[in-house]
Design an enzyme around this catalytic site. Structure first.
Site, PDB file in Angstrom:
ATOM      1  CE  LYS A 128      -5.044  -0.898  -1.305  1.00 31.19           C
ATOM      2  NZ  LYS A 128      -5.798  -0.280  -0.205  1.00 31.19           N
ATOM      3  CG  ASP A 161      -1.981   0.964   1.297  1.00 37.50           C
ATOM      4  OD1 ASP A 161      -2.452   1.398   0.247  1.00 37.50           O
ATOM      5  OD2 ASP A 161      -2.355   1.377   2.412  1.00 37.50           O
TER       6      ASP A 161
END
Ligand code: 5GP
Length: 185
Positions: A130, A102
């Site tokens: 991501k 992330d």
């Protein structure tokens, strides 16, 4: 549990097919290197177990548990080890097995720790990435799927410790967490 999903992104079959490919690639890359696969608890447990079954070379597995000090210090990248490795990484070819990248802060920290412990090499296999959320420049060397900036659950990924046992991966409905702690995305 499925009713709490806004949408299913990947079914169990799709995930396992991708992991099969990753396992074949990693088998070729780590042949003769007796790698140590380091799973990051708890999210990576399912990915680790399916991945190693698709790697047909001698290897070892170990696990580490890491926690951030909380949202306020996350941006500083300060995290702490809750459960350390059992194995010595000195001279070993280490592959970090992570559920999702992330901000990248956790992996940047973990990679530094393993490099300082004299691992021969440190690479990262992440099932999900991501990239739109990154705060530090770190990329997985092996990535299963790139996902949008949404909070996903299932296949090991939780919200408040739930949904890890969901076989598919999907975006959690907003009303599930509205009024409580908002997920970090
Ligand atoms: P990073 O340090 O890269 O920001 O954090 C990585 C960790 O945050 C992951 O190992 C995972 O535990 C958690 N995380 C980040 N994004 C998501 C997400 O979309 N869903 C879930 N369930 N956890 C996430």
């Amino acid at each position: 549990m499925m009713k709490d999903l806004e949408t299913v992104l990947y079914t169990e079959e799709q995930i396992l097919a991708r992991i099969r490919n990753m396992g074949e690639q990693l088998t070729a890359e780590y042949r003769g290197k007796f790698p140590l696969l380091v799973g990051v608890l708890k999210g990576a447990v399912m990915f680790m177990s399916d991945l190693v079954k698709r790697m047909t070379i001698p290897l070892e597995i170990d696990f580490i548990a890491i926690s951030s000090y909380g949202t306020s210090t996350r941006s500083s990248g300060v995290v702490r080890i809750l459960k350390d490795l059992d194995r010595d990484v000195d001279g070993r070819h280490v592959l970090i097995v992570e559920d999702i990248v992330d901000t990248g802060l956790t992996l940047a920290y973990l990679r530094d720790v393993l490099v300082r412990r004299n691992a021969a090499s440190v690479r990262i296999a992440a099932l999900f990435d991501k990239p739109g959320r990154r705060q530090v420049p770190i990329e997985p060397d092996y990535c299963g799927f790139t996902v949008p900036n949404a909070f996903i659950v299932g296949y090991g990924l939780d919200y408040a410790e739930r949904y890890r046992n969901l076989p598919d991966v999907g975006i959690l409905k907003e009303n599930v967490y509205r009024g409580s702690d908002t997920p970090r995305t």
